[in-house]
Design an enzyme around this catalytic site. Structure first.
Site, mmCIF file in Angstrom:
data_model
loop_
_atom_site.group_PDB
_atom_site.id
_atom_site.type_symbol
_atom_site.label_atom_id
_atom_site.label_comp_id
_atom_site.label_asym_id
_atom_site.label_seq_id
_atom_site.Cartn_x
_atom_site.Cartn_y
_atom_site.Cartn_z
ATOM 1 C CE LYS A 96 -3.943 -2.445 1.969
ATOM 2 N NZ LYS A 96 -3.350 -3.734 2.401
ATOM 3 N NE ARG A 97 6.158 0.683 1.435
ATOM 4 C CZ ARG A 97 5.884 -0.235 2.371
ATOM 5 N NH1 ARG A 97 4.647 -0.458 2.747
ATOM 6 N NH2 ARG A 97 6.855 -0.917 2.955
#
Lengths: 272, 272
Positions: A96-97
């Site tokens: 979830k960057r």
């Protein structure tokens, strides 16, 4: 990995099961804690016991970062093991960057090139130039958060934007980004009824569905609204498989739990 | 670190400078590349040369993850060095994390407890229960992405939601979360004119302002619209300081570049 390879694997195994490798040292069998790398030993045993049932593995990176250097070593060994022994299985860095362009490029490099994951999950808040560096990597896939499975999804994702909602805007807008054919989307299974709407916007894209099992959500509902000609689904289960038993039989128990899901998936694929 | 300590440090140093420790091995002086840990050696020299000018340091985690295990070691050594030698300086893990509750808790543990950063940047897309696990950590701060400094900010953040816009909804909604007194916000300096609006919603909160320097943005504009009684600003500069020289004098050059900013800040604080 090419999309065709994933699709062919799904048909071969009659499964669209993704197993979340979210290893919590407080939950794994006690006898593993004496080994040099309990997280990797646990993952290896789970992979050995379930690789014929799953088409994807998804380590959530938080569970590795939580253990610092040791955790990173376990992560590198886990993805290394998958790439060496099961290159046919799709791998997802659930990270979830998302950051400004040159910084996203560094994350893309770390996960998609250095560690050689097939894909990574990415948050959309910072928009196009925060996502395109991931999309730029050839032969890889970017799995954008659409509608997540947690309560907080209703804080912003479902907010009205004109006649639409934020998560729909994310789906729609992202289709116009460069290499958008390399996009997949995270869609929470707790909201299967939303899937019909989602399929109107992204009729063909693969969806990564967390939240079957511990987070709730029904597999048949998901398939009813979300399945495409190419199946187009990866349904994740983590805790229900990993911690099916806390004893020495944990790997066998995991395989049994995965088999239950795979058989249900087989049935739902035949209906199609 | 308590907010009062940060504020007192700002007044003591007459500075609200945050230095971004975004180390790129392609950009640091060649002679450091022969050392055992070039990234840490570079950071240490920068910190030694600038700690009297800066009130915060902010490593962007992507720059460390890009180097895998070695990068994590450099990160741990850097935060360890700061905590040992400069506990009075505010530290920010620029990680832009955010996941479902129990997973966010693992990130919070890794950065705020294990590594003992004073704060972490967090993405808001997944809402309340993805942010509250960070807010739950006592004595620490969560820096929520509000309006970022990149082009992609206009893709979703400025989208109209009723009479409001998404980023304003994020600011407003987050004020209702548990321990919201531990919140700060990222606001891009390329849009200083937005700061007046932002201050109507969050009049007192500290703002972390990237984008002065390489990303554009004027310091005096930022102060005009964003400064509070307690200053309420941390203005970041990375490349302009870190890479002021590529020679053996890089640390002196960094101190010079930081001094220019600090003197400008001093002047702007006096005006207040």
């Amino acid at each position: 990995m090419k999309l065709e390879s994933l699709i062919s694997e799904i048909h071969k195994k009659k499964s669209f099961l993704c197993i979340g490798l979210d290893v919590d040292l407080n939950k794994i069998p006690a006898h593993l804690l004496d080994t040099d790398d309990p997280i990797f030993q646990f993952n290896k045993a789970i992979i050995n016991a379930t690789h014929h049932l799953a088409v994807a593995y998804k380590p959530n990176i938080a569970f590795y970062e939580a253990y610092g250097l040791k955790g990173w070593k376990s992560l590198e060994k886990t993805i290394g093991y998958l790439n060496e022994h099961h290159p046919e299985i799709f791998t997802i860095a659930d990270a979830k960057r998302g950051d400004i362009g040159n910084t996203s490029a560094m994350y893309a490099n770390a996960f998609l090139k250095e560690m050689n994951f097939d894909s990574i999950t990415v948050a959309p808040y910072m928009g196009k130039d925060s996502v395109e560096p991931f999309l730029a990597v050839e032969g890889k896939h970017t799995i954008l958060l659409g509608l997540t499975s947690n309560e907080g999804a209703f804080d912003f994702q479902t907010k009205k934007i004109g006649d639409s909602e934020l998560y729909k805007e994310v789906l729609l807008t992202s289709r116009g980004w460069k290499h958008s054919d390399r996009l997949m989307y995270v869609v929470g299974a707790t909201k299967a009824e939303y899937l019909a709407d989602i399929r109107k916007i992204i009729p063909e894209s693969f969806l990564l569905i967390p939240g079957v099992g511990a987070q709730g959500g029904s597999l048949s509902e998901v398939c009813k609204y979300g399945m495409t000609e190419n199946i187009g689904l990866l349904v994740n289960s983590s805790r229900g498989i990993l911690y099916a038993s806390k004893g020495k039989d944990f790997a066998d128990a995991a395989a049994e739990a995965a088999t239950v899901l795979q058989l249900e998936m087989k049935k739902l694929m035949q209906k199609k």
